[in-house]
Scaffold this active site. Structure first.
Site, PDB file in Angstrom:
ATOM      1  NE  ARG A 127      15.660  47.630 -29.176  1.00  0.00           N
ATOM      2  CZ  ARG A 127      16.328  46.695 -29.846  1.00  0.00           C
ATOM      3  NH1 ARG A 127      16.120  45.424 -29.576  1.00  0.00           N
ATOM      4  NH2 ARG A 127      17.190  47.015 -30.797  1.00  0.00           N
ATOM      5  CE1 TYR A 145      14.931  52.824 -21.899  1.00  0.00           C
ATOM      6  CE2 TYR A 145      15.989  54.139 -23.609  1.00  0.00           C
ATOM      7  CZ  TYR A 145      15.717  52.910 -23.044  1.00  0.00           C
ATOM      8  OH  TYR A 145      16.237  51.776 -23.603  1.00  0.00           O
TER       9      TYR A 145
END
Length: 475
Positions: free
Chosen positions: A247, A190
């Site tokens: 998140r 990521y």
């Protein structure tokens, strides 16, 4: 008035920090004024569209705007456009008000849309802070299409790679309702998509500009590692803000083993000890990129490029030291103080000073480490690797003076160096090839060579004259 009041308060409460800030404001001058007439050919300030792009840069990132504007030549304009393109992409990916079926095609075509004249996007939610950037994205498109091909190709290539990674994570979030990264490998991937690729693009632009070595564009592992250090530092620091906005970037591999089911449990359950152990594990993971970042900085030769890269990583190390074993990080978004940031900006001018900054904060982290933390030994090793890098590249017993290096007599390594230096001198003296010529014979030998050469020339001249007189008939 508010700034004056805060400075007066700082003078009373933190006088040393006040001194640092005054020193910074008085003596730290900007290296370049992009609005100056002589800078217009490279900064593009004479065009209304580029002036608007510079305004967008100031609106979206004050910290990056300052260092971008000081880059040499057309690098400033190129990196400005690179930043705004990726900022636009990130704004679409982050906006949770955009349905996934609408978001996916935009994300996956963003590199094409970035060069499509007149394209803009008005579908962001009204509260999206960077909405105006996409509403006027046609201005960005116009300026991207003005870039030289070698820069434009890199920007579009990186955008295409990044958009696909972002689209995959956005689709996963929309399908599952949230995104939890399971392993550290997932976390690295990521961070590669959102930051490592940025470092790759910058490195390729540095080489394409000719201001850095051509081989630098091949050092993508180091560039990726430096990007990961910056991104992971931001993820650690922004823990509370990210969790509240659903998140979740901290990998479950690090925090789930301490009995937490959700990331919010780290501040809701009140288990401060285990929460700080998890925090320690995240900082440990970020520190493994520190030496790679120093290796990358050592390859840079252009001063403006070096400062552009060095200031963020120096601040990242300061932020990691601030967050390490700090329970306040779970309650609010913490940042390094302005005076400390100013000091780092002024110091981050060469590899040696940046290495010393890394060492300084590594020692602070090691000092705060607790023996009962499961990561204690690994943290110690990570900090020692930074110490080792500094000693290997910039030995502490060598002090740079005005007349050359000075060796610290109190350090035992100086005695070893002197002994080795003496051994080398003795070995050279014993080599017969290095024996000096006798000084008393040298002038006579030279004189003999000169006289002999002159006599040879005279003899040859006399021989030529005799042959001409003997064999050539007179008229």
């Amino acid at each position: 008035m508010g700034k004056l009041t805060s400075m007066l308060g700082l003078l009373l409460t933190h006088p040393l920090e006040f001194r640092t800030l005054v020193h910074f404001y008085l003596y730290h001058e900007t290296k370049r004024d992009i609005t100056a007439q002589q800078e217009h050919p490279t900064s593009g300030w004479d065009r209304a569209s580029m002036r608007r792009c510079w305004e967008f840069l100031d609106m979206t990132s004050r910290s990056f705007a300052a260092v971008i504007k000081e880059l040499d030549g057309d690098l400033a304009r190129t990196i400005c456009m690179y930043y705004l393109v990726l900022r636009g992409l990130d704004t679409i990916e982050d906006d949770m008000t955009i349905p996934d079926e609408k978001k996916q095609p935009i994300l996956r075509q963003f590199h094409d849309l970035t060069v499509t004249p007149g394209w803009n996007f008005t579908g962001n939610g009204p509260d999206e802070k960077d909405r105006s950037l996409l509403v006027e994205y046609h201005t960005i498109v116009e300026e991207v299409n003005r870039l030289p091909p070698q820069y434009k190709t890199v920007i579009l290539d990186i955008t295409q790679k990044m958009e696909n990674g972002m689209a995959d994570y956005a689709h996963k979030a929309a399908t599952n309702g949230t995104v939890y990264l399971e392993t550290i490998a997932d976390y690295d991937l990521y961070c590669h998509y959102v930051a490592g690729l940025v470092g790759e693009g910058l490195t390729r632009i540095w080489s394409a500009s000719g201001k850095e070595a051509s081989f630098l564009c091949d050092q993508l592992e180091l560039a990726n590692s430096m990007g990961l250090l910056l991104q992971k530092t931001n993820i650690i620091r922004d823990f509370r803000e990210d969790v509240e906005e659903r998140r979740f970037f901290w990998p479950r591999e690090i925090w789930a083993k301490y009995g937490f089911n959700e990331m919010k449990d780290m501040y809701e359950k009140g288990d401060v000890e285990h929460a700080t152990w998890i925090q320690s594990g995240m900082v440990l993971d970020a520190l493994r990129h520190a030496c790679d970042s120093l290796d990358y900085l050592r390859l840079l030769k252009n001063q403006s490029v070096f400062v552009f890269c060095a200031v963020p990583v120096s601040m990242a190390m300061a932020t990691l030291a601030l967050c390490f074993m700090n329970p306040e990080m779970f309650q609010r978004n913490i940042k390094i103080r302005k005076a400390e940031a100013a000091r780092l900006i002024m110091r981050s001018t060469n590899t040696r000073d940046v290495a010393l900054i890394f060492r300084e904060y590594a020692r602070k982290i090691h000092h705060k480490a607790k023996p009962h933390d499961p990561n204690f030994l690994k943290i110690s090793v990570a900090c020692c690797k930074i110490e080792q890098w500094c000693e290997q590249n910039f030995p502490s017993f060598v002090v740079l003076g005005e007349k050359g290096p000075i060796y610290d007599s109190a350090d035992k390594r100086t005695a070893i160096f002197r002994a080795e230096e003496k051994m080398v001198a003795e070995r050279l003296a014993m080599d017969p090839r290095n024996a000096p010529l006798p000084q008393d014979l040298f002038p006579w030998e030279l004189a003999a060579y000169v006289v002999g050469a002159m006599m040879l020339m005279l003899g040859l001249s006399a021989l030529i004259v005799w042959v001409m007189l003997k064999f050539i008939p007179q008229a």
